[in-house]
Design an enzyme around this catalytic site. Structure first.
Site, PDB file in Angstrom:
ATOM      1  N   TYR A  41      15.324  31.986   4.441  1.00  0.00           N
ATOM      2  CA  TYR A  41      14.166  32.755   4.910  1.00  0.00           C
ATOM      3  C   TYR A  41      14.266  33.040   6.407  1.00  0.00           C
ATOM      4  CZ  TYR A  41      11.578  31.686   0.616  1.00  0.00           C
ATOM      5  OH  TYR A  41      11.162  31.593  -0.669  1.00  0.00           O
TER       6      TYR A  41
ATOM      7  N   LYS B 185       0.837  -1.205   0.000  1.00  0.00           N
ATOM      8  CA  LYS B 185       0.000   0.000   0.000  1.00  0.00           C
ATOM      9  C   LYS B 185       0.870   1.252   0.000  1.00  0.00           C
ATOM     10  CE  LYS B 185      -0.243  -0.322   4.997  1.00  0.00           C
ATOM     11  NZ  LYS B 185      -0.921  -0.951   6.116  1.00  0.00           N
TER      12      LYS B 185
END
Ligand SMILES: *Cc1c(COP(=O)(O)O)cnc(C)c1O
Length: 814
Positions: A709, A483
């Site tokens: 940043y 999965k």
């Protein structure tokens, strides 16, 4: 090699059962995927600690194989083939190889050591090939199985062998020595790799040196700790950069991107430039120079050849190509053996119907060109290649041996025509000798995306699967969870590998995951954990098997199944025994039974439950209660419905912690991908995924300057900063930035500084010698996914499945 069964029997000390003693054998195989000319193949059913190739006999009989070396004859196939029964099939393969080796008496170079074996082998092959017909180990075939397979390929036209031998524990080298009997030994760098198998470095050294038992000479880097273990009768030809006693004394100096070696040998001194700077490459190049000196080459010739040495790429890589193509990049070698390996690999990859092979001239087969290209053509036909593109003067001459073939005199001629060849919707194997520069072809055909990739080691997946298999009782079945795109590692490629390993079931979360596997040709039964009612029709259309966890779901499924007039359609009943996520509860059992009793539309293929605390022994009691409730509820269902379903409750940590609750099947998940919640067990698993990028830019900033940043990193001294093109949009958590996490560059830790951006992050490389373009490891061997998860207070599952789909997956086999 052509031998009759009758002649092979005594070589293997086998007992023969069969009807055709005169069958001629031309090929040896140990992998059911690797077959050519089935009728003339002798298959050795190797039994490993965790897997047993006897399970492939049925499939091989169907493919026309009629000769097997086995430990026992499976009852149902008794009279269908020649069976050579031996006590140990690996031993028999080794005996066969040793016998074959003894038929030849040209020099054999045997290489061992911890690091550099494959590189030294490949370089020596390159350096000596102008003068010899060389047989060498393909790729890094250096194991108990790889060495015999390499040796069996020797033929009468060869006049030099170069083989590598690798061991992981004691008593292995004796066996490899018997097969190889090298006349010239090379001992490469003895590092600390694979130390687990040895009590101490002394034991490791002694064991490695056993390869040189029959050698006439040993070439090595002189060192007291090796000398202490050398057999005094063994002649040596040593070198050193420190010890003036060595036969050859070398002084190194870096110049630009090269290294200048000042070599003092016998009475003379000379200089040789090599095109590398890192210690490992320099050491490997020196081993090669030593070998050439031993062979009597003069410094001029050595220099002119060594100048052309190249980085060695031994992995077969799968890449996305232009126009929906899949490229298998093996652009560095073109011998017959490795062509075979590459074609096997092609077979195990995502398949387009159309398959093209781009192949250069093949060198050093030891065969005449006529024989060689006939063999190549046979191999290509048995691998169902739809189109062959031959590049080179020689292969062009033999064009008519191939079915659908175009040829070009050289690589540039091909590239200039690439547009007109309409590559699209196909798998393309690119296989060429180094001199053909096929990397140019890979570059032309490769889809251009960014440099960050998740590399998946398929060998490691097989290893981990076998490890967990070894924990199961012989009859316990295995479902593997693929999965979430194989826990982020890739769906199809892993499913295909699992299919080869004959696991019993695959498990996916949603119908669309299962549909895409089925569409790509996966034949294994697939259980869908979380089917939505809206997907039931598609589930049935693609023969997927739904997990049914509620009466509502059951009624909806039955309605569709009855409309479609299905009979005995497989479904899986999920019981809630304490997880409280999905499943029938005790109170609903009566109604469930009533609904399923005498129902012919569906068949309860399995009954399952899922444990909430299998990884946490603090909740041991609770886990046992879950198992007890599962036992009770499932038994009731079985009794009332008179059915014989497969029962299963264990996931990975359940397999480790609750072995008594294996029932009929287990569901392996994270363990396959190399992760255990138990430190001791973790040692036995191999790393599967390595997330890699490169350095885009390097700059130096002064004290007081900031990075990124919000200026969250301030340099407190002159700092070298590297930018790496991977960010939170690729699945790297922002919590991993600002000094918390690190990446690995040239085996050294580089701390992530400042905030992680969407597509980039910055690291401190002040103390690391590195250049723009150098590789960066985000996770893999170091840091491990487990380490990152721990630091970020999450679980490895989340780290793995967060890696965005825009990161290219590259699968490789060692
Ligand atoms: C994911 C899953 C597994 C596998 O779990 P791991 O811990 O990864 O081994 C097993 N069963 C069910 C129902 C699952 O959802």
């Amino acid at each position: 090699m052509v031998l009759s069964i009758k002649n092979i029997v005594p070589i293997l000390h086998a007992q023969w059962f069969g009807k055709h003693p005169n069958t001629l054998i031309e090929n040896i195989a140990i992998d059911s995927r690797s077959l050519q000319n089935g009728a003339q193949t002798l298959f050795f059913a190797i039994v490993g600690p965790n897997n047993d190739a006897h399970i492939y006999i049925e499939e091989l009989l169907e493919k026309g194989v009629r000769n097997f070396v086995v430990t026992h004859i499976p009852e149902s196939f008794k009279d269908q083939a020649n069976f050579l029964v031996v006590e140990n099939t690996l031993d028999a393969l080794q005996k066969f190889a040793a016998h074959h080796r003894d038929l030849f008496d040209f020099p054999i170079i045997g290489i061992t050591g911890s690091n550099g074996k494959t590189i030294v082998k490949e370089w020596l092959n390159f350096l000596l090939s102008p003068d010899y017909n060389i047989i060498r180990s393909p790729k890094s075939y250096n194991s108990q199985v790889g060495v015999p397979l390499s040796v069996i390929a020797i033929n009468a036209q060869h006049n030099l062998g170069i083989f590598e031998a690798g061991i992981s524990t004691v008593h292995e080298m004796e066996k490899l020595e018997k097969i190889l009997k090298p006349t010239i030994g090379i001992l490469t760098n003895i590092g600390s790799a694979h130390d687990e198998g040895f009590a101490n470095i002394g034991e490791k050294m002694k064991e490695k040196l056993k390869l040189f038992h029959h050698a006439k000479i040993l070439i090595y880097n002189k060192n007291k700790s090796i000398d202490a273990f050398l057999n005094p009768k063994l002649k040596t030809f040593s070198w050193s950069c420190k010890d003036e006693e060595a036969d050859v004394f070398i002084a190194k100096k870096s110049i630009l991107d090269k290294t200048l070696l000042k070599i003092r040998y016998a009475e003379s001194t000379f200089e040789i430039k090599i095109p590398f700077q890192d210690d490992a490459s320099v050491e490997n190049a020196i081993q090669c120079i030593m070998t050439l000196l031993y062979f009597g080459y003069n410094p001029k010739t050595i220099e002119s050849r060594v100048e052309l040495l190249f980085p060695v790429e031994m992995r077969l890589k799968v890449k996305n190509g232009i126009n929906n193509t899949m490229l298998i990049d093996d652009s560095y070698s073109s011998d017959f053996q490795s062509l075979k390996i590459a074609l096997d690999f092609l077979e195990s990859q995502k398949q387009y119907k159309k398959k093209s092979l781009i192949l250069s001239d093949i060198f050093q087969s030891g065969l005449s060109d006529e024989e060689l290209y006939s063999k190549v053509s046979q191999l290509i036909i048995s691998n169902k290649i739809s189109r062959v593109i031959g590049i080179g003067e020689t292969i062009s001459k033999f064009k008519n041996k191939f079915l659908n073939c175009i040829t070009f005199p050289n690589t540039d001629a091909f590239i200039s025509q690439i547009e007109s060849l309409n590559f699209g919707n196909e798998t393309i194997l690119i296989k060429g000798a180094r001199t053909f520069n096929f990397e140019k072809i890979v570059h032309a055909l490769e889809e251009k995306t960014h440099e960050t990739v998740l590399e998946i080691n398929l060998n490691a997946i097989s290893h981990n699967l076998n490890f967990f298999k070894s924990k199961l009782k012989p009859k316990t079945k295995m479902m593997v969870m693929v999965k979430a795109f194989g826990y982020g590692n890739g769906g199809f490629e892993i499913a295909k590998l699992l299919e080869h390993h004959k696991v019993d079931y695959l498990g996916v979360a949603f119908a669309d995951e299962g549909i895409s596997l089925k569409n790509d040709g996966i034949k294994l039964p697939i259980m869908v954990l979380n089917p939505e009612s809206t997907s039931f029709a598609a589930i049935i259309q693609h023969q997927l098997e739904p997990e049914i966890y509620s009466l509502k779901g059951l009624n909806a499924f039955l309605k569709i199944a009855e409309q479609k007039k299905l009979k005995n359609y497989p479904i899986h009943i999920k019981l809630d025994t304490g997880m409280h996520r999905l499943g029938f509860e005790t109170e609903q059992l009566k109604e469930l039974i009533a609904r399923l009793k005498d129902n012919k539309t569906v068949q309860v293929k399995s009954i399952l439950s899922h444990m909430a605390t299998s990884d946490d022994l603090e909740h041991h009691e609770f886990a046992l209660e879950q198992i007890a409730l599962f036992e009770k509820l499932s038994s009731e269902l079985i009794f009332e419905l008179k059915i014989k379903p497969i029962r299963h409750i264990l996931n990975t940590s359940g397999i480790s912690n609750y072995p008594k609750a294996q029932y009929d099947m287990v569901r392996l998940g994270i363990g396959l991908y190399g992760i255990s919640n138990d430190a001791e067990e973790q040692i036995n698993l191999e790393n599967v995924g390595t997330l890699k990028s490169i350095i885009s830019q390097i700059r130096t900033i002064d004290m007081g300057e900031s990075v990124g940043y919000g200026r969250r990193f301030m340099a407190t001294k002159t700092t070298k900063i590297a930018t790496v093109p991977i960010g939170y949009a690729d699945g790297i958590s922002r919590h991993w930035g600002n000094g918390v996490g690190f990446v690995t560059i040239h085996d050294q830790k580089a701390t992530i500084v400042g905030s992680i951006c969407m597509d980039m992050l910055m690291v401190d490389v002040t103390d690391i010698a590195c250049l723009e373009g150098d590789p960066v490891i985000i996770f893999g061997e170091s840091p491990t996914v487990i380490y990152i998860a721990e630091k970020l207070q999450t679980i490895p599952y989340e780290i793995l499945t967060s890696i965005s789909q825009r990161v290219k997956r590259i699968f490789y086999r060692e």
